[in-house]
Design a protein around this motif. Structure first.
Motif, PDB file in Angstrom:
ATOM      1  N   TRP A 234       0.805  -1.226   0.000  1.00 30.67           N
ATOM      2  CA  TRP A 234       0.000   0.000   0.000  1.00 30.67           C
ATOM      3  C   TRP A 234       0.839   1.279   0.000  1.00 30.67           C
ATOM      4  O   TRP A 234       0.317   2.369  -0.024  1.00 30.67           O
ATOM      5  CB  TRP A 234      -1.098  -0.014   1.047  1.00 30.67           C
ATOM      6  N   THR A 235       2.158   1.131   0.056  1.00 31.03           N
ATOM      7  CA  THR A 235       3.013   2.291  -0.178  1.00 31.03           C
ATOM      8  C   THR A 235       3.426   2.333  -1.648  1.00 31.03           C
ATOM      9  O   THR A 235       3.409   3.379  -2.288  1.00 31.03           O
ATOM     10  CB  THR A 235       4.274   2.215   0.712  1.00 31.03           C
ATOM     11  N   ALA A 236       3.780   1.168  -2.165  1.00 30.48           N
ATOM     12  CA  ALA A 236       4.301   1.107  -3.535  1.00 30.48           C
ATOM     13  C   ALA A 236       3.224   1.422  -4.572  1.00 30.48           C
ATOM     14  O   ALA A 236       3.487   2.168  -5.524  1.00 30.48           O
ATOM     15  CB  ALA A 236       4.897  -0.276  -3.797  1.00 30.48           C
ATOM     16  N   VAL A 237       2.020   0.903  -4.359  1.00 35.38           N
ATOM     17  CA  VAL A 237       0.960   1.113  -5.356  1.00 35.38           C
ATOM     18  C   VAL A 237       0.644   2.608  -5.551  1.00 35.38           C
ATOM     19  O   VAL A 237       0.656   3.105  -6.673  1.00 35.38           O
ATOM     20  CB  VAL A 237      -0.297   0.274  -5.025  1.00 35.38           C
ATOM     21  N   PRO A 238       0.401   3.373  -4.472  1.00 33.79           N
ATOM     22  CA  PRO A 238       0.166   4.811  -4.676  1.00 33.79           C
ATOM     23  C   PRO A 238       1.348   5.533  -5.312  1.00 33.79           C
ATOM     24  O   PRO A 238       1.153   6.447  -6.118  1.00 33.79           O
ATOM     25  CB  PRO A 238      -0.080   5.345  -3.260  1.00 33.79           C
ATOM     26  N   VAL A 239       2.573   5.125  -4.954  1.00 34.35           N
ATOM     27  CA  VAL A 239       3.748   5.772  -5.551  1.00 34.35           C
ATOM     28  C   VAL A 239       3.747   5.546  -7.064  1.00 34.35           C
ATOM     29  O   VAL A 239       3.957   6.486  -7.855  1.00 34.35           O
ATOM     30  CB  VAL A 239       5.059   5.238  -4.905  1.00 34.35           C
ATOM     31  N   ILE A 240       3.460   4.332  -7.477  1.00 38.10           N
ATOM     32  CA  ILE A 240       3.426   4.022  -8.920  1.00 38.10           C
ATOM     33  C   ILE A 240       2.325   4.839  -9.607  1.00 38.10           C
ATOM     34  O   ILE A 240       2.527   5.416 -10.671  1.00 38.10           O
ATOM     35  CB  ILE A 240       3.224   2.494  -9.134  1.00 38.10           C
ATOM     36  N   ILE A 241       1.157   4.914  -8.952  1.00 37.79           N
ATOM     37  CA  ILE A 241       0.044   5.685  -9.541  1.00 37.79           C
ATOM     38  C   ILE A 241       0.428   7.161  -9.670  1.00 37.79           C
ATOM     39  O   ILE A 241       0.197   7.789 -10.699  1.00 37.79           O
ATOM     40  CB  ILE A 241      -1.245   5.533  -8.683  1.00 37.79           C
ATOM     41  N   LEU A 242       1.069   7.698  -8.624  1.00 41.82           N
ATOM     42  CA  LEU A 242       1.447   9.115  -8.649  1.00 41.82           C
ATOM     43  C   LEU A 242       2.467   9.397  -9.759  1.00 41.82           C
ATOM     44  O   LEU A 242       2.356  10.391 -10.470  1.00 41.82           O
ATOM     45  CB  LEU A 242       2.029   9.538  -7.294  1.00 41.82           C
ATOM     46  N   ILE A 243       3.435   8.493  -9.904  1.00 46.22           N
ATOM     47  CA  ILE A 243       4.437   8.687 -10.966  1.00 46.22           C
ATOM     48  C   ILE A 243       3.752   8.618 -12.334  1.00 46.22           C
ATOM     49  O   ILE A 243       4.013   9.438 -13.220  1.00 46.22           O
ATOM     50  CB  ILE A 243       5.578   7.648 -10.845  1.00 46.22           C
ATOM     51  N   ALA A 244       2.830   7.654 -12.475  1.00 44.49           N
ATOM     52  CA  ALA A 244       2.117   7.504 -13.749  1.00 44.49           C
ATOM     53  C   ALA A 244       1.314   8.763 -14.084  1.00 44.49           C
ATOM     54  O   ALA A 244       1.165   9.119 -15.251  1.00 44.49           O
ATOM     55  CB  ALA A 244       1.200   6.292 -13.688  1.00 44.49           C
ATOM     56  N   MET A 245       0.825   9.458 -13.063  1.00 43.57           N
ATOM     57  CA  MET A 245       0.066  10.689 -13.317  1.00 43.57           C
ATOM     58  C   MET A 245       1.011  11.874 -13.518  1.00 43.57           C
ATOM     59  O   MET A 245       0.711  12.795 -14.275  1.00 43.57           O
ATOM     60  CB  MET A 245      -0.884  10.982 -12.146  1.00 43.57           C
ATOM     61  N   ALA A 246       2.163  11.845 -12.838  1.00 39.40           N
ATOM     62  CA  ALA A 246       3.091  12.990 -12.905  1.00 39.40           C
ATOM     63  C   ALA A 246       3.731  13.119 -14.280  1.00 39.40           C
ATOM     64  O   ALA A 246       4.009  14.221 -14.731  1.00 39.40           O
ATOM     65  CB  ALA A 246       4.168  12.853 -11.839  1.00 39.40           C
ATOM     66  N   VAL A 247       3.946  11.996 -14.957  1.00 42.95           N
ATOM     67  CA  VAL A 247       4.633  12.060 -16.257  1.00 42.95           C
ATOM     68  C   VAL A 247       3.827  12.871 -17.289  1.00 42.95           C
ATOM     69  O   VAL A 247       4.336  13.869 -17.810  1.00 42.95           O
ATOM     70  CB  VAL A 247       4.983  10.643 -16.772  1.00 42.95           C
ATOM     71  N   PRO A 248       2.570  12.518 -17.579  1.00 46.90           N
ATOM     72  CA  PRO A 248       1.830  13.342 -18.546  1.00 46.90           C
ATOM     73  C   PRO A 248       1.567  14.763 -18.041  1.00 46.90           C
ATOM     74  O   PRO A 248       1.550  15.717 -18.831  1.00 46.90           O
ATOM     75  CB  PRO A 248       0.502  12.597 -18.741  1.00 46.90           C
ATOM     76  N   ALA A 249       1.396  14.908 -16.693  1.00 50.44           N
ATOM     77  CA  ALA A 249       1.142  16.252 -16.137  1.00 50.44           C
ATOM     78  C   ALA A 249       2.365  17.138 -16.340  1.00 50.44           C
ATOM     79  O   ALA A 249       2.239  18.301 -16.756  1.00 50.44           O
ATOM     80  CB  ALA A 249       0.796  16.152 -14.661  1.00 50.44           C
ATOM     81  N   ALA A 250       3.555  16.605 -16.084  1.00 49.49           N
ATOM     82  CA  ALA A 250       4.788  17.387 -16.244  1.00 49.49           C
ATOM     83  C   ALA A 250       5.006  17.742 -17.709  1.00 49.49           C
ATOM     84  O   ALA A 250       5.396  18.861 -18.044  1.00 49.49           O
ATOM     85  CB  ALA A 250       5.976  16.597 -15.708  1.00 49.49           C
ATOM     86  N   ARG A 251       4.708  16.777 -18.590  1.00 49.56           N
ATOM     87  CA  ARG A 251       4.884  17.025 -20.024  1.00 49.56           C
ATOM     88  C   ARG A 251       3.985  18.199 -20.458  1.00 49.56           C
ATOM     89  O   ARG A 251       4.420  19.108 -21.162  1.00 49.56           O
ATOM     90  CB  ARG A 251       4.518  15.760 -20.804  1.00 49.56           C
ATOM     91  N   THR A 252       2.728  18.193 -19.999  1.00 50.69           N
ATOM     92  CA  THR A 252       1.801  19.274 -20.356  1.00 50.69           C
ATOM     93  C   THR A 252       2.258  20.605 -19.769  1.00 50.69           C
ATOM     94  O   THR A 252       2.231  21.633 -20.440  1.00 50.69           O
ATOM     95  CB  THR A 252       0.379  18.935 -19.845  1.00 50.69           C
ATOM     96  N   LEU A 253       2.709  20.568 -18.511  1.00 54.21           N
ATOM     97  CA  LEU A 253       3.167  21.806 -17.868  1.00 54.21           C
ATOM     98  C   LEU A 253       4.333  22.428 -18.622  1.00 54.21           C
ATOM     99  O   LEU A 253       4.385  23.638 -18.817  1.00 54.21           O
ATOM    100  CB  LEU A 253       3.605  21.515 -16.425  1.00 54.21           C
ATOM    101  N   VAL A 254       5.261  21.577 -19.064  1.00 53.32           N
ATOM    102  CA  VAL A 254       6.421  22.083 -19.810  1.00 53.32           C
ATOM    103  C   VAL A 254       5.952  22.757 -21.095  1.00 53.32           C
ATOM    104  O   VAL A 254       6.433  23.824 -21.469  1.00 53.32           O
ATOM    105  CB  VAL A 254       7.421  20.930 -20.095  1.00 53.32           C
ATOM    106  N   GLU A 255       4.973  22.144 -21.754  1.00 52.31           N
ATOM    107  CA  GLU A 255       4.459  22.734 -23.004  1.00 52.31           C
ATOM    108  C   GLU A 255       3.726  24.044 -22.742  1.00 52.31           C
ATOM    109  O   GLU A 255       3.810  24.978 -23.534  1.00 52.31           O
ATOM    110  CB  GLU A 255       3.543  21.743 -23.723  1.00 52.31           C
ATOM    111  N   ILE A 256       2.994  24.106 -21.633  1.00 55.62           N
ATOM    112  CA  ILE A 256       2.283  25.351 -21.290  1.00 55.62           C
ATOM    113  C   ILE A 256       3.283  26.495 -21.115  1.00 55.62           C
ATOM    114  O   ILE A 256       3.016  27.630 -21.488  1.00 55.62           O
ATOM    115  CB  ILE A 256       1.462  25.159 -19.980  1.00 55.62           C
ATOM    116  N   GLU A 257       4.451  26.169 -20.562  1.00 53.45           N
ATOM    117  CA  GLU A 257       5.447  27.208 -20.280  1.00 53.45           C
ATOM    118  C   GLU A 257       6.332  27.525 -21.483  1.00 53.45           C
ATOM    119  O   GLU A 257       7.167  28.416 -21.414  1.00 53.45           O
ATOM    120  CB  GLU A 257       6.333  26.776 -19.090  1.00 53.45           C
ATOM    121  N   ASP A 258       6.178  26.783 -22.555  1.00 53.13           N
ATOM    122  CA  ASP A 258       7.056  26.980 -23.713  1.00 53.13           C
ATOM    123  C   ASP A 258       6.574  28.161 -24.557  1.00 53.13           C
ATOM    124  O   ASP A 258       5.707  28.024 -25.418  1.00 53.13           O
ATOM    125  CB  ASP A 258       7.085  25.695 -24.546  1.00 53.13           C
ATOM    126  N   THR A 259       7.170  29.326 -24.304  1.00 50.15           N
ATOM    127  CA  THR A 259       6.728  30.520 -25.037  1.00 50.15           C
ATOM    128  C   THR A 259       7.697  30.860 -26.180  1.00 50.15           C
ATOM    129  O   THR A 259       7.803  32.015 -26.583  1.00 50.15           O
ATOM    130  CB  THR A 259       6.594  31.722 -24.083  1.00 50.15           C
TER     131      THR A 259
END
Ligand SMILES: [Cu+2]
Length: 337
Positions: free
Chosen positions: A102-127
């Motif tokens: 129950w520690t590893a599963v949430p960590v994996i889920i969070l990483i799986a969500m952080a990857v596309p979120a970070a990619r989008t954030l980087v694009e939002i900031e690309d001026t």
């Protein structure tokens, strides 16, 4: 104090109702109805759709987690209820294997969500690679838009009809006013199919330039310049998009809407040229006067009496790259209530 609280509440209520109305009108081209009205708008830019997709992805991840967690809880409560003879297992106080899971599963889920979120954030900031830069300055209470290096600048505030109707005892039924509290006198005109960069700042307090259909919400902070960008779909020429100030900025926070007029590249170029010519003509007499009356000490700019205010305006007009300071223009244009 009570009065200012009331004013603040009224302003925030006005923003809320205006924002709700705006959600209904935000994307005229893609009419949304029913349940989709409760959701984020998909918008009219590739970035707004990417943000929408990210939002839906995270939403479904949350739905699945909720279904699994609440499902397990419900099943445990029903299947192992006391009336069925269930007895609590008081020996289970520590289980390393379960804790690792129950520690590893949430960590994996969070990483799986952080990857596309970070990619989008980087694009939002690309001026980078933008085709047009507009400086957006928030004022109490309106917006100044300056098309950098184009010699065009305009001040946009609540349209007069809404402004008159909102007064106490105006006798005007707001329902009779088109786009009540959502219209402006001078909309921001931009070309479609062009990456438009915004340099957002504030002149007095913090404001926030928010147009949901573009997926853009950026704070305008005095002393700072924030960057944002949007690129409207090419098929949206001729459409109007509406937004609001999204940062509680004072008494009239709920009364500083944003309207963006999306035009084809040709129409936009023609508009820009016309505006530049008009504005050059409008400022020409003020620029010509000091040279006509030879002594530099006179610098008579119509209407501005205090000497310190006159000199910088005259000197900036001469350089032509730096335009007349926006607050001075705003005071000149804003008519008293
Ligand atoms: Cu504001």
């Amino acid at each position: 104090m009570i009065r200012s609280n009331c004013a603040r509440r009224a302003a925030s209520f006005a923003t809320t109702t205006a924002a709700a109305a705006m959600a209904l009108q935000a994307t005229p081209a893609r009419a949304e109805s029913g349940w989709s009205l409760l959701n984020m708008t998909q918008g009219v830019t590739a970035m707004s759709r990417q943000i929408y997709d990210l939002h839906m992805l995270i939403f479904w991840v949350c739905v699945i987690i909720a279904a699994v967690v609440f499902g397990a809880m419900l099943w445990s409560i029903v299947a192992y209820r006391k009336s069925q003879g269930a007895v609590a297992d008081t020996t289970l106080v520590h289980n390393t294997k379960v804790e690792i899971i129950w520690t590893a599963v949430p960590v994996i889920i969070l990483i799986a969500m952080a990857v596309p979120a970070a990619r989008t954030l980087v694009e939002i900031e690309d001026t980078t690679k933008t085709g047009l830069t507009i400086k957006v300055t928030g004022f109490q209470w309106g917006w100044n838009y300056e098309y950098l290096d184009k010699g065009v600048s305009l001040f946009s505030r609540l349209d007069r009809k809404s402004d008159t109707a909102r007064e106490l005892g105006s006798g005007i039924d707001p329902n009779t006013v088109d786009h009540y509290l959502l219209n402006v006198d001078n909309p921001l005109v931009v070309p479609v199919g062009t990456k438009v960069r915004l340099l957002v700042t504030g002149a007095d307090v913090i404001h926030s330039w928010w147009v949901p259909a573009f997926g853009v919400k950026k704070d305008g902070i005095p002393g700072f310049v924030n960057e944002a960008w949007f690129n409207i779909d090419a098929d949206q020429a001729g459409q109007l998009f509406r937004g609001q100030c999204a940062e509680l900025c004072g008494r009239d926070h709920g009364f500083m809407p944003i309207v963006v007029d999306a035009r084809s590249k040709e129409d936009f170029e023609a508009w820009l040229k016309e505006q530049a010519a008009q504005q050059k003509q409008a400022t020409a007499p003020a620029e010509a006067t000091p040279t006509a009356s030879a002594p530099a000490a006179t610098t008579p700019i119509a209407g501005t009496t205090p000497a310190p205010a006159v000199t910088p305006i005259a000197s900036t007009a001469a350089t032509s790259t730096v335009r007349v300071p926006a607050p001075a223009r705003m005071l000149a244009k804003a008519s008293p209530r």
